[in-house]
Design a protein around this motif. Structure first.
Motif: not given
Length: 287
Positions: A64-75
């Motif tokens: 998951l190579t997204v911003s820190d803020q976007a990690i929870p929503s990606a999960v």
């Protein structure tokens, strides 16, 4: 093991291309902006996915190579797209631990390159200079370290309780150095330098010093008035510096004096310790 990437920014593209060129099985990229995924796929000679579900079904490990803020929503999006049981989920945040994957049913990891990836074009070519830390589920912790080592990268494991302190250290050596450089350039502009002249004047000094620190360590590289015990020169600096610039100079000088004492244990730094307020700081810490 098939590896897919959720996120097609600098970090994802850099790792994806390096992994591909060093023999790992990277299938491709998903990105919420399809054009970004397609562009990343072309750059890494892989494919692009049009859905998270396709990415999930076709890969064993997902970065998951997204911003820190976007990690929870990606999960959350991954969990809605199918079962994560047995999958290896990885993020590349320096600040967050693998705890963001708790409750997913997957094996969760944080794999962080201690490196400033500001330009994917150059970063993947020099990625072997980076030091990687791996933190997460014990089941595949050694696997990830072996995998990274086998493709020419340096790696060690890290406890999740140390993640925040580790990231603070990384920021000091990288991002905060930009602030220090900018402070030096500001003083040169006060002396009448144009911005271009200030950058030109500092570039060689900065690069050679950084190279020396990397090769010899801060003790071996340290020079200058603090190292020499030249209180007169330091007093002159403090007389002309003002406000935040003066505070920055003092705080860093106290740190440098600690290095100087290691380099020259027989040299008397009493006057400089008093001048920079280092003795007061020491006394305050003992209270």
């Amino acid at each position: 093991m098939k590896i897919g990437f959720y996120g097609a920014g600098r970090v994802g593209c850099t790792l994806g291309r390096y992994f591909t060129e060093h023999g790992l099985s990277v299938t491709g990229f998903y990105n919420r902006t399809r054009e970004r995924a397609e562009e990343a796929a072309r750059w890494t000679d892989t494919c692009s996915y049009d859905s998270v579900r396709s990415l999930l079904l076709e890969n064993d490990a997902l970065f998951l190579t997204v911003s820190d803020q976007a990690i929870p929503s990606a999960v959350e999006e991954l969990m809605r797209s199918g079962s994560l049981s047995g999958k290896l989920l990885v993020h590349c945040s320096g600040a967050l631990s693998s705890d963001v994957f708790v409750g997913t049913g997957a094996f969760g990891y944080s794999i962080h390159p201690l490196y400033a990836i500001s330009d994917r074009e150059k970063a993947y070519e020099t990625l072997s200079n980076a030091f990687f830390t791996v933190e997460g589920d014990p089941q595949y912790l050694d696997f990830w370290c072996r995998t990274l080592t086998d493709i020419g990268l340096t790696c060690r494991t890290l406890g999740k309780e140390e993640k925040t302190r580790y990231h603070a250290a990384a920021v000091m050596a990288s991002n905060l150095v930009c602030g220090l450089y900018a402070a030096a350039a500001k003083e040169l502009r006060t002396c009448g330098f144009t911005p271009e002249e200030a950058d030109q004047a500092l570039a060689g000094l900065f690069l050679d010093n950084a190279r020396g620190i990397a090769e010899k360590g801060p003790v071996g590289q340290l020079t200058g008035p603090l190292e020499r015990g030249d209180a007169s020169t330091v007093r002159g600096h403090l007389a002309v510096l003002q406000g935040e610039q003066r505070d920055l100079y003092l705080r860093l000088s106290r740190q440098v004096l600690e290095i100087a004492e290691k380099k020259n244990p027989d040299r008397d730094y009493t006057e400089l310790n008093i001048l920079t307020g280092r003795f007061e700081e020491k006394e305050g810490s003992d209270v």
